[in-house]
Structures are given as structure tokens and as C-alpha cells.
Design an enzyme around this catalytic site. Structure first.
Site, mmCIF file in Angstrom:
data_model
loop_
_atom_site.group_PDB
_atom_site.id
_atom_site.type_symbol
_atom_site.label_atom_id
_atom_site.label_comp_id
_atom_site.label_asym_id
_atom_site.label_seq_id
_atom_site.Cartn_x
_atom_site.Cartn_y
_atom_site.Cartn_z
ATOM 1 C CG HIS A 1 -61.883 57.884 -15.141
ATOM 2 N ND1 HIS A 1 -61.684 56.596 -16.152
ATOM 3 C CD2 HIS A 1 -61.817 56.443 -14.435
ATOM 4 C CE1 HIS A 1 -60.825 56.006 -15.865
ATOM 5 N NE2 HIS A 1 -60.695 55.767 -14.297
ATOM 6 C CE LYS B 1 -52.878 51.053 -10.142
ATOM 7 N NZ LYS B 1 -54.040 51.888 -10.532
ATOM 8 N NE ARG C 1 -64.784 49.810 -12.291
ATOM 9 C CZ ARG C 1 -63.585 49.635 -11.873
ATOM 10 N NH1 ARG C 1 -63.144 49.465 -13.329
ATOM 11 N NH2 ARG C 1 -62.365 48.956 -11.241
ATOM 12 C CB SER D 1 -58.079 52.586 -17.250
ATOM 13 O OG SER D 1 -58.110 53.525 -17.182
HETATM 14 O O1 PNS Z 1 -57.286 55.290 -10.726
HETATM 15 P P1 PNS Z 1 -56.513 54.771 -8.882
HETATM 16 O O2 PNS Z 1 -54.929 54.078 -9.490
HETATM 17 O O3 PNS Z 1 -57.869 53.389 -8.333
HETATM 18 O O4 PNS Z 1 -56.063 55.559 -8.346
HETATM 19 C C1 PNS Z 1 -55.763 55.951 -6.964
HETATM 20 C C2 PNS Z 1 -55.273 57.008 -6.321
HETATM 21 C C3 PNS Z 1 -54.030 57.533 -6.899
HETATM 22 C C4 PNS Z 1 -57.053 57.376 -5.724
HETATM 23 C C5 PNS Z 1 -54.430 56.197 -5.435
HETATM 24 O O5 PNS Z 1 -53.351 55.678 -5.349
HETATM 25 C C6 PNS Z 1 -53.830 57.670 -4.478
HETATM 26 O O6 PNS Z 1 -54.538 58.502 -3.532
HETATM 27 N N1 PNS Z 1 -52.385 58.204 -4.462
HETATM 28 C C7 PNS Z 1 -51.755 59.295 -3.653
HETATM 29 C C8 PNS Z 1 -50.744 58.349 -2.818
HETATM 30 C C9 PNS Z 1 -51.426 58.307 -1.673
HETATM 31 O O7 PNS Z 1 -52.364 59.042 -0.594
HETATM 32 N N2 PNS Z 1 -51.619 57.232 -1.005
HETATM 33 C C10 PNS Z 1 -52.700 56.946 0.567
HETATM 34 C C11 PNS Z 1 -53.570 56.188 -0.181
HETATM 35 S S1 PNS Z 1 -53.801 55.259 -1.040
#
Ligand code: PNS
Length: 161
Positions: free
Chosen positions: A17, A41, A91, A129
């Protein structure tokens, strides 16, 4: 002024990150690192703890970083905060399927917000993570995967549960 967001769960922050954050600050005039609140999660750290860790570890990188939490849809947060691009790290090939789904959905919802992908540094390509947590739980060495500050927080957290 180009404002970008690097969104994620950051549970916990890794060197992978930090690499993306550092490089994204060279692309955006201002980079918002957005910690998702209320993720489905199950997380090791509360979002307040994740925010504190990010603030601590990003302090030295660059002054154009802001660390915030957000809930709801990412694209709504982008609209409300004048954010024109979403930064995500890539990645291995396995990330692609997940990322193309998120990026495509976000583009459908907000065509004016662009998603940019940065390839992780090769030494971080396998760092995630979830693997960090797994190695830490079994008392493995995570010193090359996360900053010492994060490592200390993980040890504290694991010993308290
Ligand atoms: O680190 P992660 O868990 O892969 O991040 C995922 C994230 C936070 C980018 C995604 O879950 C997100 O944007 N969530 C906010 C809700 C949303 O907008 N959902 C629609 C697109 S997935």
C-alpha cells in the site's frame, strides 16, 4: 487541481500500500487515502485504528496526502469531494478480475471518474493484508511486509484477543 483517492480496507497497511500511496502522490496534486467504514469483511483493526496507523505511517511521505474514512458508495464520495480519479494497485493476474469489476461498476455509476491502476513493485507483488495477518497469527516474520509500527500494532492486537 487533480484530486485522487486511493480507497481500501487497509487491514492492515502494508509496504505494498505504501508503495502505491507514494507513487500516487506524484500523479495527483492531492491524494486522499480513503479507509472504508462498515465493510462486510471482518477486520482485525477498527477503522479508527486503521486511520491512526495510516496517519502515522504516511506522515513522512508527502504533505499532499489526506487520510479519511468513508462509507457508502465510493463514487458518491468522489462526487462530494471533487475527486476525479480512483487509484488502485495491481499485483498478480488474480487481482484483475476483482479490479475490473469494481472499475467497470464505478464507471457505469460515474463516467466522469477515472480509475488508474499502478503496478505494485515486484518485491511487493505477493504482499497482501490477509497474508500478513495469517503469517502474524502463526508468529512468522512480517518485518519485510509491513512497517515496524504496523508490526507492533499487529502483535499487540493478536496478543490481546
Ligand atoms: O482494500 P479493498 O477491500 O480491496 O477495497 C475495496 C474498496 C474499498 C475499494 C471497495 O470495496 C469500495 O469501493 N467500497 C465502497 C462501496 C462501493 O462503492 N461499492 C461499489 C464498488 S465495489
Amino acid at each position: 487541481m487533480r484530486i485522487g483517492i486511493y480507497p481500501g480496507s487497509f487491514d492492515p497497511l502494508t509496504y505494498g500500500h505504501l508503495d502505491i500511496i507514494e507513487r500516487a502522490t506524484r500523479i495527483c496534486d492531492k491524494l486522499i487515502v480513503g479507509v472504508l467504514v462498515n465493510s462486510a469483511k471482518k477486520s482485525l483493526f477498527t477503522f479508527e485504528e486503521r486511520l491512526e496507523i495510516l496517519k502515522h505511517c504516511c506522515g513522512e511521505i508527502n504533505s499532499n496526502i489526506e487520510i479519511v474514512s468513508f462509507g457508502g458508495l465510493l463514487v458518491d464520495f468522489c462526487r462530494d469531494n471533487n475527486i476525479s480519479c480512483i487509484i488502485r494497485g495491481l499485483r498478480a493476474v488474480s487481482d484483475f478480475e476483482y479490479e475490473i469489476t469494481i472499475a467497470s461498476l464505478n464507471r457505469r455509476l460515474a463516467p466522469d471518474v477515472e480509475t488508474l491502476f499502478l503496478m505494485g513493485k515486484d518485491e511487493n507483488l505477493f504482499v497482501s493484508s490477509s497474508l500478513v495477518k495469517e503469517v502474524a497469527i502463526y508468529n512468522g516474520d512480517i518485518s519485510t511486509l509491513v512497517p515496524p509500527y504496523v508490526s507492533g500494532k499487529i502483535r499487540q492486537k493478536i496478543s490481546s484477543v
